[in-house]
Write an enzyme that holds these catalytic residues in place. Sequence first.
Site, PDB file in Angstrom:
ATOM      1  CD  GLU A  52      -3.222  -0.525   1.377  1.00 24.61           C
ATOM      2  OE1 GLU A  52      -3.809   0.813   2.043  1.00 24.61           O
ATOM      3  OE2 GLU A  52      -4.157  -2.045   1.686  1.00 24.61           O
TER       4      GLU A  52
HETATM    5  N1  COS Z   1      -6.868  11.867  -4.525  1.00 20.35           N
HETATM    6  C1  COS Z   1      -7.221  12.210  -5.031  1.00 20.35           C
HETATM    7  N2  COS Z   1      -6.745  12.287  -6.225  1.00 20.35           N
HETATM    8  C2  COS Z   1      -5.567  12.247  -6.291  1.00 20.35           C
HETATM    9  C3  COS Z   1      -4.376  11.853  -5.046  1.00 20.35           C
HETATM   10  C4  COS Z   1      -5.587  11.585  -3.893  1.00 20.35           C
HETATM   11  N3  COS Z   1      -5.102  11.442  -2.559  1.00 20.35           N
HETATM   12  N4  COS Z   1      -3.565  11.703  -5.151  1.00 20.35           N
HETATM   13  C5  COS Z   1      -3.018  12.087  -6.673  1.00 20.35           C
HETATM   14  N5  COS Z   1      -4.491  12.167  -7.184  1.00 20.35           N
HETATM   15  C6  COS Z   1      -4.779  13.133  -8.358  1.00 20.35           C
HETATM   16  C7  COS Z   1      -4.233  14.204  -9.061  1.00 20.35           C
HETATM   17  O1  COS Z   1      -4.490  15.629  -8.169  1.00 20.35           O
HETATM   18  C8  COS Z   1      -3.432  13.763  -9.989  1.00 20.35           C
HETATM   19  O2  COS Z   1      -4.862  15.357 -10.998  1.00 20.35           O
HETATM   20  P1  COS Z   1      -4.822  15.814 -12.203  1.00 20.35           P
HETATM   21  O3  COS Z   1      -3.791  15.338 -13.104  1.00 20.35           O
HETATM   22  O4  COS Z   1      -5.834  16.127 -12.568  1.00 20.35           O
HETATM   23  O5  COS Z   1      -3.918  17.439 -11.246  1.00 20.35           O
HETATM   24  C9  COS Z   1      -3.300  12.952 -10.490  1.00 20.35           C
HETATM   25  O6  COS Z   1      -4.110  12.705  -9.375  1.00 20.35           O
HETATM   26  C10 COS Z   1      -2.212  12.387 -10.473  1.00 20.35           C
HETATM   27  O7  COS Z   1      -1.381  12.625  -9.608  1.00 20.35           O
HETATM   28  P2  COS Z   1       0.190  12.772  -9.080  1.00 20.35           P
HETATM   29  O8  COS Z   1       0.505  13.958 -10.487  1.00 20.35           O
HETATM   30  O9  COS Z   1       0.219  13.023  -8.027  1.00 20.35           O
HETATM   31  O10 COS Z   1       0.949  11.318  -9.457  1.00 20.35           O
HETATM   32  P3  COS Z   1       2.368  10.836  -9.653  1.00 20.35           P
HETATM   33  O11 COS Z   1       2.370  10.551 -10.896  1.00 20.35           O
HETATM   34  O12 COS Z   1       2.888  11.475  -8.786  1.00 20.35           O
HETATM   35  O13 COS Z   1       1.957   9.937  -8.292  1.00 20.35           O
HETATM   36  C11 COS Z   1       2.018   8.855  -6.490  1.00 20.35           C
HETATM   37  C12 COS Z   1       1.239  10.064  -7.171  1.00 20.35           C
HETATM   38  C13 COS Z   1       3.024   8.771  -6.457  1.00 20.35           C
HETATM   39  C14 COS Z   1       1.625   9.476  -4.860  1.00 20.35           C
HETATM   40  C15 COS Z   1       0.945   7.781  -6.737  1.00 20.35           C
HETATM   41  O14 COS Z   1       1.363   6.950  -7.469  1.00 20.35           O
HETATM   42  C16 COS Z   1       1.078   6.766  -5.297  1.00 20.35           C
HETATM   43  O15 COS Z   1       0.667   6.421  -4.237  1.00 20.35           O
HETATM   44  N6  COS Z   1       2.087   5.475  -5.571  1.00 20.35           N
HETATM   45  C17 COS Z   1       2.072   4.186  -4.774  1.00 20.35           C
HETATM   46  C18 COS Z   1       1.310   3.554  -5.557  1.00 20.35           C
HETATM   47  C19 COS Z   1       0.830   2.418  -4.136  1.00 20.35           C
HETATM   48  O16 COS Z   1       1.016   2.780  -3.388  1.00 20.35           O
HETATM   49  N7  COS Z   1       0.581   1.133  -4.312  1.00 20.35           N
HETATM   50  C20 COS Z   1       0.568   0.028  -4.291  1.00 20.35           C
HETATM   51  C21 COS Z   1      -0.768  -0.379  -4.208  1.00 20.35           C
HETATM   52  S1  COS Z   1      -1.709  -1.084  -3.163  1.00 20.35           S
HETATM   53  S2  COS Z   1      -1.412  -2.528  -1.878  1.00 20.35           S
END
Ligand code: COS
Length: 388
Positions: free
Chosen positions: A369
Amino acid sequence: MSIAPPRAHESDEEAMILDMVRELVAEKVAPRAADIDESGEFPYDIKELFAQNDLMGIPIPTEYGGLGGTFVTYVKVVEEIAKACASSSLIVAVQELGMLPILIGGSDEQKKRFLPDIATGKKIAAYALTEVSSGSDALGSMKTRAERKGDDYVLTGQKIWITNGSVADIVCVFAVTDPSAGSRGVSAFVVEKGAPGFSVGKKEKKMGIKGSPTVELIFDNCVVPAANRLGEEGEGFKIAMKVLDKSRPGIAAQALGIAAGALDYATQYAKDRVAFGKPIGQHQGVGFMLADMKTEVEAARLLLYEAARKCDEGAPDVSLWASMAKLKCGDVAMAVSTDAVQVLGGFGYSAEYPVERMMRDAKITQIYEGTQQIQRLVISRAIVGKGK
Ligand code: COS
């Protein structure tokens, strides 16, 4: 010594649920924990036990067949179960992770169609985001495609590391519908067991949480009705992220439970085991270790309960708090379970004592996660911004 959490803020209903869970855990879960780890099989008996006691859908609203409980109650339940058996705690935590895309992104019709069977535990739910080349970079590297064909979508690709994927009846899957649209090119789908072209692939051999099957899921021209798409086309990535905001506290709770269980065991051992004429806990070397472990567990607990409260409130800074809770609780689980092994010395390294299993189970809470590095990314972006 009891290390039960402080009870001052529990409602009567929550206190009743937690008393019931503590009893179930002591009588039915704890005696099974070593065997679940040893056999590596999904404990259907424990799943049934949780289902019979209404633990599979705590935060699902009553109108969709759930308990209508708070996230605070939910994390406390996961924590209590994880004190004895981390694999069993995942039955409740992954049921929540798997249902959240529907609760957050689904229509009223979809909620009515899917949530009641999840809430009663009749159906098991899972969440499929990760792929071979797309773990932390969940968005940029996603390859699974979903193409619209009439009233259906056809899904092609593979997901890996899907917790409970082989026992799930309902899997929420994220797939690219428009490769040119970036974060707005991903959509979310409910794929049901038996869907044509959907199969389970390799099962991972893991260090810990062995009673929770972690598998590959294969979508080979898998046909999914358009009626199973959650939200609009292109809303999938946001749904996936909003889900993680509410599910990371569940994993933090699992981590906290492991830490608290290990602390409890090590403390009792340090009172019973005598060396140089007194219990080892009264030697400063061990006593101070236990003091640090206790302090870390209680600090992690306060952070987690606050994060869960933010989930209940729908607070705008929920991502920040969920990630801080996951970061702190995961690190505390690893540190405290490792120290618990140390307190037990040679016995701690033996599979005959539970702290060996707890230390192996703890490690995953720093990885899944979202790794601890991803939590730091989310936290730092929340406080200083993302930049270019
Ligand atoms: N709630 C709502 N929207 C969200 C959000 C949240 N918590 N986090 C990101 N977003 C939205 C952003 O606002 C952005 O929207 P716009 O493109 O319209 O501006 C979009 O999603 C993309 O966000 P961001 O640019 O931050 O994406 P990144 O590619 O930089 O990645 C992370 C963000 C690294 C935080 C994400 O890919 C992540 O959480 N990775 C880990 C995944 C994970 O936990 N995997 C385990 C799976 S379950 S075992």
